[in-house]
Design a protein around this motif. Structure first.
Motif, PDB file in Angstrom:
ATOM      1  N   GLN A  61       2.661   8.264 -16.935  1.00  0.00           N
ATOM      2  CA  GLN A  61       1.478   8.706 -16.196  1.00  0.00           C
ATOM      3  C   GLN A  61       0.581   7.526 -15.882  1.00  0.00           C
ATOM      4  N   ALA A  62       0.563   6.573 -16.811  1.00  0.00           N
ATOM      5  CA  ALA A  62      -0.289   5.399 -16.624  1.00  0.00           C
ATOM      6  C   ALA A  62       0.315   4.223 -17.359  1.00  0.00           C
ATOM      7  N   VAL A  63       0.072   3.040 -16.859  1.00  0.00           N
ATOM      8  CA  VAL A  63       0.564   1.833 -17.505  1.00  0.00           C
ATOM      9  C   VAL A  63      -0.399   0.689 -17.232  1.00  0.00           C
ATOM     10  N   ILE A  64      -0.593  -0.120 -18.253  1.00  0.00           N
ATOM     11  CA  ILE A  64      -1.441  -1.317 -18.120  1.00  0.00           C
ATOM     12  C   ILE A  64      -0.553  -2.534 -18.348  1.00  0.00           C
ATOM     13  N   LEU A  65      -0.626  -3.458 -17.430  1.00  0.00           N
ATOM     14  CA  LEU A  65       0.187  -4.669 -17.507  1.00  0.00           C
ATOM     15  C   LEU A  65      -0.700  -5.903 -17.458  1.00  0.00           C
ATOM     16  N   ARG A  66      -0.205  -6.962 -18.048  1.00  0.00           N
ATOM     17  CA  ARG A  66      -0.804  -8.261 -17.793  1.00  0.00           C
ATOM     18  C   ARG A  66      -0.113  -8.848 -16.564  1.00  0.00           C
ATOM     19  N   GLU A  67      -0.841  -9.642 -15.843  1.00  0.00           N
ATOM     20  CA  GLU A  67      -0.282 -10.289 -14.658  1.00  0.00           C
ATOM     21  C   GLU A  67       1.003 -11.021 -15.030  1.00  0.00           C
ATOM     22  N   GLY A  68       2.029 -10.811 -14.221  1.00  0.00           N
ATOM     23  CA  GLY A  68       3.312 -11.454 -14.481  1.00  0.00           C
ATOM     24  C   GLY A  68       4.315 -10.571 -15.199  1.00  0.00           C
ATOM     25  N   GLU A  69       3.851  -9.487 -15.780  1.00  0.00           N
ATOM     26  CA  GLU A  69       4.763  -8.581 -16.477  1.00  0.00           C
ATOM     27  C   GLU A  69       5.434  -7.630 -15.491  1.00  0.00           C
ATOM     28  N   ASP A  70       6.500  -6.992 -15.985  1.00  0.00           N
ATOM     29  CA  ASP A  70       7.273  -6.076 -15.150  1.00  0.00           C
ATOM     30  C   ASP A  70       6.970  -4.628 -15.525  1.00  0.00           C
ATOM     31  N   ALA A  71       7.255  -3.737 -14.599  1.00  0.00           N
ATOM     32  CA  ALA A  71       7.062  -2.310 -14.875  1.00  0.00           C
ATOM     33  C   ALA A  71       8.110  -1.499 -14.129  1.00  0.00           C
ATOM     34  N   VAL A  72       8.412  -0.348 -14.680  1.00  0.00           N
ATOM     35  CA  VAL A  72       9.321   0.605 -14.030  1.00  0.00           C
ATOM     36  C   VAL A  72       8.624   1.958 -13.979  1.00  0.00           C
ATOM     37  N   ILE A  73       8.634   2.551 -12.813  1.00  0.00           N
ATOM     38  CA  ILE A  73       8.056   3.878 -12.636  1.00  0.00           C
ATOM     39  C   ILE A  73       9.180   4.814 -12.212  1.00  0.00           C
ATOM     40  N   ASN A  74       9.268   5.930 -12.877  1.00  0.00           N
ATOM     41  CA  ASN A  74      10.358   6.877 -12.630  1.00  0.00           C
ATOM     42  C   ASN A  74       9.859   8.134 -11.936  1.00  0.00           C
ATOM     43  N   CYS A  75      10.754   8.693 -11.128  1.00  0.00           N
ATOM     44  CA  CYS A  75      10.450   9.912 -10.372  1.00  0.00           C
ATOM     45  C   CYS A  75      11.648  10.833 -10.505  1.00  0.00           C
ATOM     46  N   SER A  76      11.414  12.040 -10.961  1.00  0.00           N
ATOM     47  CA  SER A  76      12.509  12.962 -11.226  1.00  0.00           C
ATOM     48  C   SER A  76      12.248  14.291 -10.529  1.00  0.00           C
ATOM     49  N   SER A  77      13.287  14.802  -9.879  1.00  0.00           N
ATOM     50  CA  SER A  77      13.157  16.049  -9.132  1.00  0.00           C
ATOM     51  C   SER A  77      14.108  17.102  -9.679  1.00  0.00           C
ATOM     52  N   SER A  78      13.694  18.353  -9.575  1.00  0.00           N
ATOM     53  CA  SER A  78      14.560  19.461  -9.982  1.00  0.00           C
ATOM     54  C   SER A  78      15.448  19.916  -8.828  1.00  0.00           C
ATOM     55  N   LYS A  79      15.215  19.360  -7.662  1.00  0.00           N
ATOM     56  CA  LYS A  79      15.993  19.733  -6.483  1.00  0.00           C
ATOM     57  C   LYS A  79      16.823  18.554  -5.994  1.00  0.00           C
TER      58      LYS A  79
END
Lengths: 116, 111
Positions: free
Chosen positions: B8-26
């Motif tokens: 729902q939320a993520v805090i990163l330091r500059e230079g770090e990586d992140a992954v955001i996921n999206c999932s559907s029931s259809k």
């Protein structure tokens, strides 16, 4: 770069009053949309419009809502009798093609509607 | 019906990586990704199509797993300008009639 324009940027109205939100989509686009976003929440689909008729609408888009493309350039959303819960940011969007699901939505900057 | 995003939320330091996921029931025909800065309209990032994958930006890319009905957005070497709320938008009919947005992921990049 062409853009979607919306007016007004902010509309304050009293409960029970009618409001019309206006949008000018990008000129060669074919699909038009209204979305709304209650403060800090998700972007909710209201209605899509193609070939001068509603293509799809959500459960939110009840009888108090209507859309119109009166003159070939403007695209309007009318709320007949506003309720407090209609307070939200309303985004107009347009898409270039009708058949392709690979075209992005271009959003306007939104109209913030406040119902008092 | 609404796609579910995580986290729902993520805090990163500059230079770090992140992954955001999206999932559907259809079953999905395409997945769009948008970024919204506070008080602004959502801005298009990229589209992923059924049967393919499209990379929109050098450090922002995404994948689309049709079988799992999921998409992931990858942000590498994050910059302060990446801050905002990321929404996936899913298209389930093969037409342009409706794009349903996910629950959103708020990303904050700090120094």
């Amino acid at each position: 770069e062409p853009e979607v324009t919306q007016t007004p940027s902010h509309q304050v109205t009293q409960m029970g009053q009618e409001v019309i939100l206006r949008c000018v989509p990008i000129s060669n686009h074919l699909y038009f949309y209204w979305y709304r976003q209650i403060l800090g929440q998700k972007v909710e689909f209201l209605v899509s419009f193609y070939n001068n008729e509603i293509s799809e609408k959500s459960e939110i888009f009840d009888d108090q809502f209507s859309v119109e493309r009166p003159d070939g350039s403007n695209f309007t959303l009318k709320i007949r009798s506003t309720k407090l819960e209609d307070s939200a940011m309303y985004f107009c969007a347009s898409m270039a093609t009708a058949s392709a699901y690979n075209s992005p939505l271009h959003f306007g900057n939104g109209t913030r509607l406040t119902v008092t | 019906q609404q796609p579910v995003q995580s986290p729902q939320a993520v805090i990163l330091r500059e230079g770090e990586d992140a992954v955001i996921n999206c999932s559907s029931s259809k079953a999905l025909y395409s997945v769009h990704w948008y970024r919204q800065k506070h008080g602004e309209a959502p801005v298009f990032l990229m589209i992923l199509l059924k049967g393919g994958e499209q990379k929109g930006h050098e450090k922002i890319s995404a994948s689309f797993n049709e079988k799992k009905q999921q998409s992931s957005l990858y942000l590498t070497a994050s910059q302060l300008s990446y801050s905002g709320t990321y929404f996936c938008g899913t298209e389930t009919t093969g037409t342009a009639s409706k794009l349903t947005f996910g629950t959103g992921t708020r990303l904050q990049v700090t120094l």
